[in-house]
Design an enzyme around this catalytic site. Sequence first.
Site, mmCIF file in Angstrom:
data_model
loop_
_atom_site.group_PDB
_atom_site.id
_atom_site.type_symbol
_atom_site.label_atom_id
_atom_site.label_comp_id
_atom_site.label_asym_id
_atom_site.label_seq_id
_atom_site.Cartn_x
_atom_site.Cartn_y
_atom_site.Cartn_z
ATOM 1 N N HIS A 16 0.847 -1.195 0.000
ATOM 2 C CA HIS A 16 0.000 0.000 0.000
ATOM 3 C C HIS A 16 0.880 1.241 0.000
ATOM 4 C CE1 HIS A 16 -4.112 1.746 1.211
ATOM 5 N NE2 HIS A 16 -3.313 2.779 0.977
ATOM 6 N N HIS A 18 1.199 4.984 -2.151
ATOM 7 C CA HIS A 18 0.708 5.910 -3.183
ATOM 8 C C HIS A 18 1.898 6.619 -3.828
ATOM 9 C CE1 HIS A 18 -3.643 5.853 -2.073
ATOM 10 N NE2 HIS A 18 -3.134 5.409 -0.932
ATOM 11 N N ASP A 20 1.943 9.313 -5.687
ATOM 12 C CA ASP A 20 1.904 10.776 -5.531
ATOM 13 C C ASP A 20 2.115 11.229 -4.087
ATOM 14 O OD1 ASP A 20 -0.521 9.444 -5.236
ATOM 15 O OD2 ASP A 20 -1.732 11.169 -5.713
ATOM 16 N N GLY A 174 -9.766 8.086 -1.544
ATOM 17 C CA GLY A 174 -10.291 9.441 -1.358
ATOM 18 C C GLY A 174 -11.231 9.535 -0.160
ATOM 19 N N HIS A 201 -9.813 1.031 -0.017
ATOM 20 C CA HIS A 201 -9.647 1.795 1.224
ATOM 21 C C HIS A 201 -10.978 1.725 1.978
ATOM 22 C CE1 HIS A 201 -6.255 3.708 -0.845
ATOM 23 N NE2 HIS A 201 -5.888 4.243 0.298
ATOM 24 N N GLU A 204 -10.996 3.431 7.225
ATOM 25 C CA GLU A 204 -9.798 4.236 7.538
ATOM 26 C C GLU A 204 -10.162 5.401 8.440
ATOM 27 O OE1 GLU A 204 -7.956 5.984 4.085
ATOM 28 O OE2 GLU A 204 -6.288 6.826 5.233
ATOM 29 N N ASP A 282 1.864 3.622 2.949
ATOM 30 C CA ASP A 282 0.838 4.557 2.469
ATOM 31 C C ASP A 282 1.474 5.703 1.669
ATOM 32 O OD1 ASP A 282 -1.772 5.164 2.002
ATOM 33 O OD2 ASP A 282 -2.192 6.046 3.958
HETATM 34 ZN ZN ZN Z 1 -3.928 4.793 0.968
#
Ligand code: ZN
Length: 341
Positions: A16, A18, A20, A174, A201, A204, A282
């Site tokens: 996991h 990201h 960006d 998101g 996701h 969370e 993450d």
């Molecule tokens: Zn995430």
Amino acid sequence: MDYNKIIKNLPKVDLHCHLDGSLRPQTIIDIAVKENIDIPTKELKEFEKYVKVFGECDSLKDYLDKFELPIKVMQNKKNIYRITSELLEDVSKDNVKYIEIRFAPFNHIQKGLKAEDVIEAAIEAMKDGRKKYGVMSNLILCAMRHESVESSKRLVEIGKKYLGKGVAAVDLAGNEHDFPPEIHKEAFDLAQKYGFHCTIHAGETGIEQNIIKSIEMLHAERIGHGVYAFKDEKVVKYLKDRQIPLEMCITSNIDTKAVKDYEFHPIKKYLDEGLVVTVNTDNMTVSNVSLNDEFNHLVKEQNFTLEDIKKVVKNGIEASFASEDDKDILRKQYEKALEIL
Ligand SMILES: [Zn+2]
């Protein structure tokens, strides 16, 4: 026992991460200067405040704001290639042998790129990164909750061409609070039909019921985070009975205020209760964390034992969306490392 050394020497996987959220800050500055992109400062230390939360963040929304500048410099193929390649180089230093890199291709078409270009640039870097840094990888394409189901379906249609050739799965990311998973059901039905793996996701930011919804309605094989499962014993039991892997990212959960501090994170409780727990980053930049940092936190603040560490690393390998051949390579690397621990 020198846990630091053990953690460093163990070959690990990150399921996991990201793209960006994991750029080198200096790279953002370099590209911005070269391409005349407006940034608040060129001084690295000062600039880092704009892309890292340093534990000071009021909400998930605050956290998500840190992606604004990185996304601005991820609008051409050359930059996406560079950023993906640098991420692979960075994780190789933590002895990460396999990583699933996720991002939302539609965030990178602001300057004329097609989503196909975006995906291809990342895949090219991943192919080269395997040879150059010894890190295997797959892409997870993120549909965004606040976008329409049509947009998510379009993503699945585009991604289909790359399935098994660098793309392994789809995800939904998101704002979990305002957009429940079922909105995107049709897109994930389609993804399942085409043979995508699926991770979502869920749980969370407090809505534990999204966990079961994501599994039953959106075909999630794994859950991103799942921190809030503890709010309902039935959800914990559900995850345990079906052995659904949780992609846990503890520093990120503290940054977004999902959990108060490392010692209050439910990860060890879940592991002890027999849930399939994995450890991931993450966002390496936004949360200012590496995978080895995450493991060190678990030893220091959650009393993780050597057996716990071995277990979560093995869970990660088995829960990965890697091909069977690549999984075998990972299993062998892991077994070999255990012999000399
Ligand atoms: Zn995430």
